[in-house]
Motif scaffolding. Structure first.
Motif, short mmCIF file in Angstrom:
data_model
loop_
_atom_site.label_atom_id
_atom_site.label_comp_id
_atom_site.label_asym_id
_atom_site.label_seq_id
_atom_site.Cartn_x
_atom_site.Cartn_y
_atom_site.Cartn_z
N THR A 106 32.42 40.96 30.81
CA THR A 106 32.95 41.76 29.68
C THR A 106 32.17 42.11 28.34
O THR A 106 31.13 41.45 28.46
N THR A 107 33.00 43.06 27.75
CA THR A 107 32.46 43.60 27.01
C THR A 107 31.70 42.36 25.92
O THR A 107 30.52 42.44 25.10
N ASP A 108 32.79 40.54 25.42
CA ASP A 108 32.47 39.78 24.65
C ASP A 108 31.12 39.52 25.54
O ASP A 108 30.19 38.84 24.34
N MET A 117 41.47 42.25 24.80
CA MET A 117 40.76 41.92 25.38
C MET A 117 41.69 42.79 26.17
O MET A 117 42.65 42.83 26.67
N ASN A 118 40.55 44.05 26.84
CA ASN A 118 40.74 45.05 27.56
C ASN A 118 41.25 44.84 28.96
O ASN A 118 41.47 43.43 29.67
N GLN A 119 42.04 45.63 29.82
CA GLN A 119 42.31 45.57 31.27
C GLN A 119 41.07 45.57 31.72
O GLN A 119 41.34 44.31 32.75
N ARG A 120 39.73 45.96 31.28
CA ARG A 120 38.22 45.21 32.37
C ARG A 120 38.07 44.13 32.31
O ARG A 120 37.64 43.60 32.77
N ASP A 121 38.08 43.37 30.66
CA ASP A 121 37.80 41.81 30.90
C ASP A 121 38.83 41.19 31.03
O ASP A 121 38.19 40.25 32.05
N VAL A 122 39.79 41.63 30.93
CA VAL A 122 40.81 40.54 32.21
C VAL A 122 40.77 40.67 33.41
O VAL A 122 40.36 39.66 34.19
#
Length: 135
Positions: free
Chosen positions: A95-97, A1-6
């Protein structure tokens, strides 16, 4: 999970509503993603609708409560530009997902999203008074 998603997940907070093994994927998405975003963005939705009525519905403040409720519903269901702006305020916090899940079933999720937003605004009808200042 990338920083943005977190960051987004921490910003939105916990799931709102129950999620169980029997929950449909749309129901899980609603409670894990949509409800927290709608809660987080509530003040922005209020400001956005206040701006909408000041620009396009000058007679809103003199309407009966029933007519005001109908105006909220019609604005979101029938004004495509306004509806798309509201959708953007929600989708921008996926998030992207979550976005990848959303696009697989966007029609159903859009209906849920807008229905929830309509009910949220209707439940706060008292906030739409003629003293809103856009400056």
């Amino acid at each position: 999970m990338n920083q943005r998603d977190v960051f987004l997940k921490e910003l939105r907070g916990e799931t709102i509503g129950s999620v169980s093994a029997q929950s449909s994927s749309d129901e899980m998405f609603q409670n894990q993603v949509l409800r927290p975003i709608l809660k987080l963005q509530n003040e922005l939705f209020i400001a956005s609708f206040n701006n909408y009525i000041s620009k396009y519905k000058g007679d809103f403040y003199s309407q009966s409560v029933e007519k005001k409720l109908a105006t909220i519903e019609n604005a979101i269901q029938k004004d495509i530009k306004f509806r798309n702006a509201l959708k953007g305020m929600i989708i921008g916090l996926f998030t992207t997902d979550e976005y990848l899940l959303y696009i697989k079933n966007s029609s159903s999720l859009n209906k849920r999203m807008m229905s929830m937003l309509i009910e949220r605004l209707k439940s706060q009808i008292q906030l739409f008074e003629n003293n809103f200042n856009t400056d």
